[in-house]
Design an enzyme around this catalytic site. Structure first.
Site, short mmCIF file in Angstrom:
data_model
loop_
_atom_site.label_atom_id
_atom_site.label_comp_id
_atom_site.label_asym_id
_atom_site.label_seq_id
_atom_site.Cartn_x
_atom_site.Cartn_y
_atom_site.Cartn_z
N THR A 51 0.86 -1.19 0.00
CA THR A 51 0.00 0.00 0.00
C THR A 51 0.89 1.24 0.00
O THR A 51 2.10 1.14 0.21
CB THR A 51 -0.88 0.04 1.27
OG1 THR A 51 -0.03 0.15 2.41
CG2 THR A 51 -1.74 -1.20 1.39
N VAL A 107 3.62 -1.22 4.27
CA VAL A 107 2.90 0.01 4.65
C VAL A 107 3.88 1.17 4.73
O VAL A 107 4.96 1.04 5.32
CB VAL A 107 2.21 -0.17 6.02
CG1 VAL A 107 1.48 1.09 6.44
CG2 VAL A 107 1.24 -1.36 5.99
N VAL A 150 8.03 -1.87 6.47
CA VAL A 150 7.75 -0.44 6.52
C VAL A 150 8.40 0.24 5.32
O VAL A 150 9.61 0.12 5.11
CB VAL A 150 8.27 0.16 7.84
CG1 VAL A 150 8.04 1.67 7.86
CG2 VAL A 150 7.59 -0.49 9.03
N LYS A 151 7.59 0.93 4.54
CA LYS A 151 8.10 1.62 3.35
C LYS A 151 8.56 3.03 3.73
O LYS A 151 7.79 3.79 4.32
CB LYS A 151 7.01 1.70 2.28
CG LYS A 151 6.64 0.34 1.70
CD LYS A 151 5.42 0.43 0.81
CE LYS A 151 5.66 1.23 -0.45
NZ LYS A 151 4.45 1.30 -1.29
N ILE A 152 9.78 3.34 3.34
CA ILE A 152 10.34 4.67 3.65
C ILE A 152 10.94 5.23 2.37
O ILE A 152 11.75 4.56 1.70
CB ILE A 152 11.40 4.56 4.76
CG1 ILE A 152 10.74 4.00 6.02
CG2 ILE A 152 12.07 5.91 5.00
CD1 ILE A 152 11.59 4.04 7.26
#
Ligand code: E4P
Length: 232
Positions: free
Chosen positions: A27, A58, A85-87
């Site tokens: 997402t 996310v 975790v998308k950064i």
């Protein structure tokens, strides 16, 4: 090649998991905003559909490293350890990626338009980098080649980071990466559906069934098929 579904639409997720052997859901804030309900409500529903073993990606929304790090821990606390975790790979993002990776968190470095962003994210310990194939092509560059360059760069530099290519406009872009042995992609529902939509195939399958029905004077159901095949 692993294939993830790039959506937060639970109906689409359910329907497409029913057809395809998928590897997880990704997402981003835009995708979550489209659901028009509290993002954690959407994400919790997706997590319960996937189960604790399912892979979910996310993205953080904060702009500075300290807040990104805090958000990353919140995301994993709310959605389970199998959450990546998308950064985004901007200067503050790289600081956060380095800190989180060092502390055992699985990070997907996102917003990647260039080889150098991927290189630094890989060197900082990201689990995945997410190059944006179609957005790169919209800038007049070669999205497929950029992903292949990242793949080569990681192999030659001994960087263990995986590639999760994203942002596709068509099936050709996705399959070009499969041909090049790229480890994973995330695709929108419309593109995934299109993979098996082909009027010629539908026509061929209809003709096979019609020929059978016309020859044996039955309409094809499991009981009539079994009887005809046995010569009864
Ligand atoms: C992935 O990390 C991105 O969030 C996403 O795939 C971008 O896709 P788009 O270019 O179609 O918005």
């Amino acid at each position: 090649m692993k294939v993830f579904l790039d959506t937060a639409d639970l109906e689409e997720i359910r329907a497409l998991y029913d057809i395809y052997p998928l590897d997880g859901v990704t997402t981003n804030p835009t995708i979550l905003a489209a659901e028009k309900k509290a993002p954690y409500e959407t994400l919790t529903e997706i997590r319960s559909f996937l189960g604790q073993e399912g892979v979910l990606h996310v993205q953080v929304i904060s702009r500075n490293a300290e807040d990104m790090i805090e958000e990353a821990y919140q995301i994993c606390n709310r959605l389970g350890s199998n959450t990546y975790v998308k950064i985004p790979v901007v200067p503050e993002g790289l600081k956060a990626i380095r800190f989180l990776a060092k502390n055992g968190m699985r990070v997907t470095a996102t917003g990647i338009y260039t080889l150098q962003q991927a290189f630094w994210a890989g060197k900082s310990g990201a689990a995945y980098v997410a190059p944006y194939v179609n957005r790169i092509e919209n800038l007049g560059a070669d999205g497929i080649q950029t992903v292949c360059d990242i793949q080569n760069c990681f192999v030659r530099n001994g960087i263990a980071t995986g590639i999760l290519a994203a942002s596709f406009k068509n099936i050709r872009q996705v399959m070009a990466l499969a041909e090049n042995g790229v480890a994973s992609v995330t695709v929108a529902p419309a593109i995934l559906r299109g993979m098996l939509e082909n009027a010629s195939v539908d026509l061929a399958v209809d003709r096979f069934i019609n020929d059978f029905e016309n020859a044996f004077g039955v309409s094809a159901t499991m009981s009539t098929i079994a009887a005809v095949l046995e010569g009864e």
